[in-house]
Design a protein around this motif. Structure first.
Motif, PDB file in Angstrom:
ATOM      1  N   ASP A  91       0.823  -1.222   0.000  1.00 18.34           N
ATOM      2  CA  ASP A  91       0.000   0.000   0.000  1.00 18.34           C
ATOM      3  C   ASP A  91       0.848   1.260   0.000  1.00 18.34           C
ATOM      4  OD1 ASP A  91      -2.312  -1.502   0.057  1.00 18.34           O
ATOM      5  OD2 ASP A  91      -2.541  -1.406   2.237  1.00 18.34           O
ATOM      6  N   ASN A 145      -8.013   0.402   3.701  1.00 17.73           N
ATOM      7  CA  ASN A 145      -8.870   0.226   2.523  1.00 17.73           C
ATOM      8  C   ASN A 145     -10.323   0.566   2.838  1.00 17.73           C
ATOM      9  OD1 ASN A 145      -7.097  -0.776   0.439  1.00 17.73           O
ATOM     10  ND2 ASN A 145      -6.842  -2.597   1.696  1.00 17.73           N
ATOM     11  N   GLU A 180      -9.381  -1.470  -4.166  1.00 21.14           N
ATOM     12  CA  GLU A 180      -8.177  -1.875  -3.447  1.00 21.14           C
ATOM     13  C   GLU A 180      -7.179  -0.734  -3.530  1.00 21.14           C
ATOM     14  OE1 GLU A 180      -8.774  -6.226  -2.675  1.00 21.14           O
ATOM     15  OE2 GLU A 180      -7.081  -4.938  -2.146  1.00 21.14           O
ATOM     16  N   GLU A 182      -4.136  -0.692  -3.207  1.00 20.98           N
ATOM     17  CA  GLU A 182      -2.950  -1.113  -3.954  1.00 20.98           C
ATOM     18  C   GLU A 182      -3.051  -0.798  -5.446  1.00 20.98           C
ATOM     19  OE1 GLU A 182      -2.106  -5.139  -3.018  1.00 20.98           O
ATOM     20  OE2 GLU A 182      -0.439  -5.285  -4.435  1.00 20.98           O
TER      21      GLU A 182
END
Lengths: 199, 199
Positions: A91, A145, A180, A182
């Protein structure tokens, strides 16, 4: 996989285990490596092995690192009064790529999940609280998240950290629910950082 | 890639060189390997290294193989009177997967391309002609790709092999299974019409 030489079949099988790599991609990648110079395949294999050998967790922020403390924690140019709390090491890169953040990080390595039996003590939360004690930190940015479990954890962090006298902020909504962190794009994530708000 | 530990950055870079793996996939794969057990990463790295060590070309058909002659060429159950000629080793697997072919193969390793300076002598064509001399072969199936350059080569093979007294055939042209006639391209539909067959 009839009549494919065993080493090729085995590589296809190993590649196929990776996320997002189906049997056709695995086959294409295997034949690509076979066609191309030995050096390319060797460089890839070595990069994989070195990764697992060299990467440890930073003893301060618990990010993946090849030196301890990690480069971010060592960096005097960065603003050590802000700690951005994330769920996992991957992240951090998207947050860095926004170019909007100059503080440091703290990786929790998971999220509180009663259904999977993960409580606060399984995560690096007491280590976070310990970092807050040295008096240099003023703000904790909760960059978890946007989903139900992480939301619960964000509220938990807010509830335990705010009474200690710290400013506790969170990423602005603007990230679509269910996304997400990411894989978010730089712009959305940058805006989410800039618009971070009090709980 | 600021503040990503060097071993991670390097693996992302190596993965990003692979066909169909963009920067986001490369990052996802690298973190996947980092998160998962060492054994998984090691198995992948070893599969890549073994591939390049163990795989050679079969001295008969020039397919990739870990034994010589390859398993297909050694197989007494297969019909050695048919040779299917393909451009590259990865063309063999889809043909095998049809379950409709029980002959043997010959890999040319390329296609005749005047623009890239690849003539017949750069390919395994004289090796194919040598195989035809032993008297056991009756049919040569030209399974080259349906594009202009490969088409030229297919015609070339037809022109040199047919006079030697062999049956030279090619893969049928027509509509692919599942195609919509409405959206088929002119060329494909034209060939499907020309090659129409009795029920």
């Amino acid at each position: 996989m009839r009549f494919v030489a065993e080493p090729i079949a085995r590589l296809i099988e190993e590649l196929n285990k990776l996320p997002g790599i189906g049997p056709k991609s695995a086959k294409r990648l295997a034949y690509h490596l076979l066609r191309n110079p030995d050096e390319e395949a060797k460089a890839l294999a070595e990069a994989i092995l070195t990764l697992k050998e060299k990467i440890k967790l930073c003893s301060v922020c618990f990010d993946n690192t090849d030196c301890d403390p990690c480069r971010v924690c060592q960096d005097k140019e960065r603003d050590h009064s802000k700690i951005c709390v994330v769920e996992k090491p991957s992240d951090i890169l998207p947050l860095e790529q926004t170019g909007k953040y100059n503080g440091v990080y703290h990786v929790l390595h998971g999220t509180i999940s009663p259904t999977e039996g993960v409580g606060p003590e399984e995560l690096k939360i007491k280590e976070l609280l310990a970092r807050l004690k040295d008096g240099s930190v003023t703000e904790v940015i909760v960059a978890t998240n946007p989903n139900v479990e992480s939301e619960t954890m964000a509220m938990y962090l807010h509830r335990i950290i705010t009474p200690l006298g710290f400013r506790v902020t969170r990423l602005a909504r603007g990230l679509p629910f269910g996304a997400e962190l990411e894989y978010a794009d730089d712009l959305t994530l940058g805006q989410a950082l800039e618009n971070r708000r009090e709980f």
